[in-house]
Design an enzyme around this catalytic site. Structure first.
Site, PDB file in Angstrom:
ATOM      1  N   GLU A 234      39.514  28.227  45.984  1.00  0.00           N
ATOM      2  CA  GLU A 234      40.080  29.578  45.929  1.00  0.00           C
ATOM      3  C   GLU A 234      41.184  29.778  46.962  1.00  0.00           C
ATOM      4  OE1 GLU A 234      36.957  32.706  45.366  1.00  0.00           O
ATOM      5  OE2 GLU A 234      35.607  30.996  45.543  1.00  0.00           O
TER       6      GLU A 234
ATOM      7  N   SER B  22      34.794  33.352  42.168  1.00  0.00           N
ATOM      8  CA  SER B  22      35.982  33.620  41.353  1.00  0.00           C
ATOM      9  C   SER B  22      35.908  32.976  39.970  1.00  0.00           C
ATOM     10  CB  SER B  22      37.257  33.160  42.076  1.00  0.00           C
ATOM     11  OG  SER B  22      37.508  33.970  43.186  1.00  0.00           O
TER      12      SER B  22
ATOM     13  N   TYR C 157      42.882  37.170  38.420  1.00  0.00           N
ATOM     14  CA  TYR C 157      43.971  37.170  39.389  1.00  0.00           C
ATOM     15  C   TYR C 157      45.379  37.175  38.800  1.00  0.00           C
ATOM     16  CZ  TYR C 157      40.104  36.227  42.497  1.00  0.00           C
ATOM     17  OH  TYR C 157      38.917  36.322  43.181  1.00  0.00           O
TER      18      TYR C 157
ATOM     19  N   ARG D  81      30.953  43.329  47.310  1.00  0.00           N
ATOM     20  CA  ARG D  81      31.152  43.795  45.935  1.00  0.00           C
ATOM     21  C   ARG D  81      30.076  43.183  45.049  1.00  0.00           C
ATOM     22  NH1 ARG D  81      35.346  41.011  43.999  1.00  0.00           N
ATOM     23  NH2 ARG D  81      34.042  39.940  42.477  1.00  0.00           N
TER      24      ARG D  81
ATOM     25  N   ASP E  52      28.709  42.451  41.226  1.00  0.00           N
ATOM     26  CA  ASP E  52      29.183  42.302  39.859  1.00  0.00           C
ATOM     27  C   ASP E  52      28.008  42.403  38.894  1.00  0.00           C
ATOM     28  OD1 ASP E  52      31.707  41.897  40.901  1.00  0.00           O
ATOM     29  OD2 ASP E  52      31.551  39.718  40.842  1.00  0.00           O
TER      30      ASP E  52
ATOM     31  N   GLU F  47      25.914  38.821  40.762  1.00  0.00           N
ATOM     32  CA  GLU F  47      26.079  38.231  42.091  1.00  0.00           C
ATOM     33  C   GLU F  47      26.667  39.250  43.056  1.00  0.00           C
ATOM     34  OE1 GLU F  47      28.638  34.857  41.908  1.00  0.00           O
ATOM     35  OE2 GLU F  47      30.389  36.001  41.294  1.00  0.00           O
TER      36      GLU F  47
ATOM     37  N   ASN G 134      29.342  39.517  46.221  1.00  0.00           N
ATOM     38  CA  ASN G 134      30.467  38.861  46.896  1.00  0.00           C
ATOM     39  C   ASN G 134      30.613  39.436  48.296  1.00  0.00           C
ATOM     40  OD1 ASN G 134      31.967  37.377  44.484  1.00  0.00           O
ATOM     41  ND2 ASN G 134      31.267  39.370  43.754  1.00  0.00           N
TER      42      ASN G 134
ATOM     43  N   GLY H  56      38.030  39.893  46.989  1.00  0.00           N
ATOM     44  CA  GLY H  56      39.470  39.690  47.022  1.00  0.00           C
ATOM     45  C   GLY H  56      40.228  40.923  47.477  1.00  0.00           C
TER      46      GLY H  56
END
Length: 312
Positions: A20, A146, A218, A257, A259, A273, A275, A279
């Site tokens: 990443e 990601s 992205y 964050r 998800d 998951e 994070n 990002g």
């Protein structure tokens, strides 16, 4: 006692060694630009194996960790920073390592009352040779982010994921296989404030084509974000509360964050998951959610540095 923000020297870690790297460079550039004029000095550091020596020479007051993926997000860099006694943004060693390991984090989240997918870890060669669970299902590395190395096997598929058995597979011999949950892709950002974790809002993410993969996350125009998500009130509220519960259960600090997938046919919300270093690119979800609740990008970055400047 915390020093005033405008007296601080902040080193922004970016790039790094993981798959990443490019996303991290984008996050790091944005965060460093946002800090210019808010702190006394900003130093941009493309983090390599010599990170400890570089930081020892720089002597920053705070490290803004904009790294993503292995090494930068899994507790390794956090351990270096704690050894050097430098305050840093985001979660600590244990929470970072735990969140990067999908199998272990699922166990912790489930024990805390968070709804997570079924499935488990399987040898990648078994997964490449046969269906280890009935389709539809998802195959993903156990310790990547990601959506790197993620495959979706649709219902009725005859072919298993032969790619994970290839000689050049770089993501470990054990892979996570989970039932595919149809429905909406949701995300919730949490700020670990002094009064407790605060979930900002819920975003509904629709990729412009196919699966919500690395490119959809992205690339410009790779996905459409609807915020606040158009959901039944009880689902919206549950996503907020489950993300706060996950933040606490994992021991996160700063920004995280969560998800989710929401099966709107069967009314089932599942957390995929957590994070620990979301990002911060121009297309990233967390700064977008912060802006929605009145916190501009510069304000979010400043808050993260203020949160890090008095380590727990």
């Amino acid at each position: 006692m915390r020093a005033p923000l405008n007296t601080l020297h902040v080193a922004v870690l970016m790039g790094g060694l993981s798959s990443e790297r490019e996303v991290s460079l984008s996050s790091g550039r944005g965060c460093a630009d946002a800090l210019e004029g808010q702190v006394a000095k900003v130093t941009r550091v493309d983090a390599g194996r010599d990170l400890a020596q570089v930081l020892t020479a720089l002597k920053p007051d705070v490290v803004f960790n904009a790294l993503h993926g292995k090494w930068g997000e899994d507790g390794c860099v956090q351990g270096i920073l704690e050894t050097l006694k430098i305050p840093y943004t985001h979660s600590g060693v244990l929470a970072s390592a735990l969140a990067m390991d999908k199998d272990k984090s699922k166990a912790v989240l489930s024990a805390a009352g968070v709804i997570v997918p079924g499935g488990g870890l399987f040898d990648r060669h078994d997964v490449a040779s046969r269906h280890v669970i009935d389709p539809p299902y998802v195959v993903k590395p156990n310790a990547e982010g990601s959506s790197v190395g993620v495959f979706v096997v649709r219902e009725g598929a005859n072919r298993p994921v032969i790619e994970v058995g290839a000689d050049d597979w770089a993501y470990g011999d054990l892979v996570m296989v989970e039932p595919f949950i149809a429905g909406k892709e949701l995300a919730v950002t949490v700020l670990g404030e002094a009064s407790g974790p605060r979930a900002l809002t819920v975003t509904d993410i629709t990729p412009t084509k196919g699966f919500y993969d690395y490119e959809a996350k992205y690339a410009e125009g790779g996905s459409k974000h609807v915020l606040p998500a158009e959901l039944p009130a009880h689902v919206f509220e549950k996503a907020l509360r489950q993300s706060e519960l996950a933040h606490t259960a994992m021991g996160c600090r700063g920004v995280s964050r969560s998800d989710f997938r929401y099966d709107d046919v069967n009314d089932v919300l599942v957390l995929l998951e957590v994070n620990t270093q979301p990002g911060m690119t121009p297309t990233s979800l967390s700064p977008e959610q912060a802006a929605h609740v009145g916190m501009a990008y510069r304000d979010l970055v400043r808050w993260m540095v203020e949160d890090a400047s008095c380590p727990r």
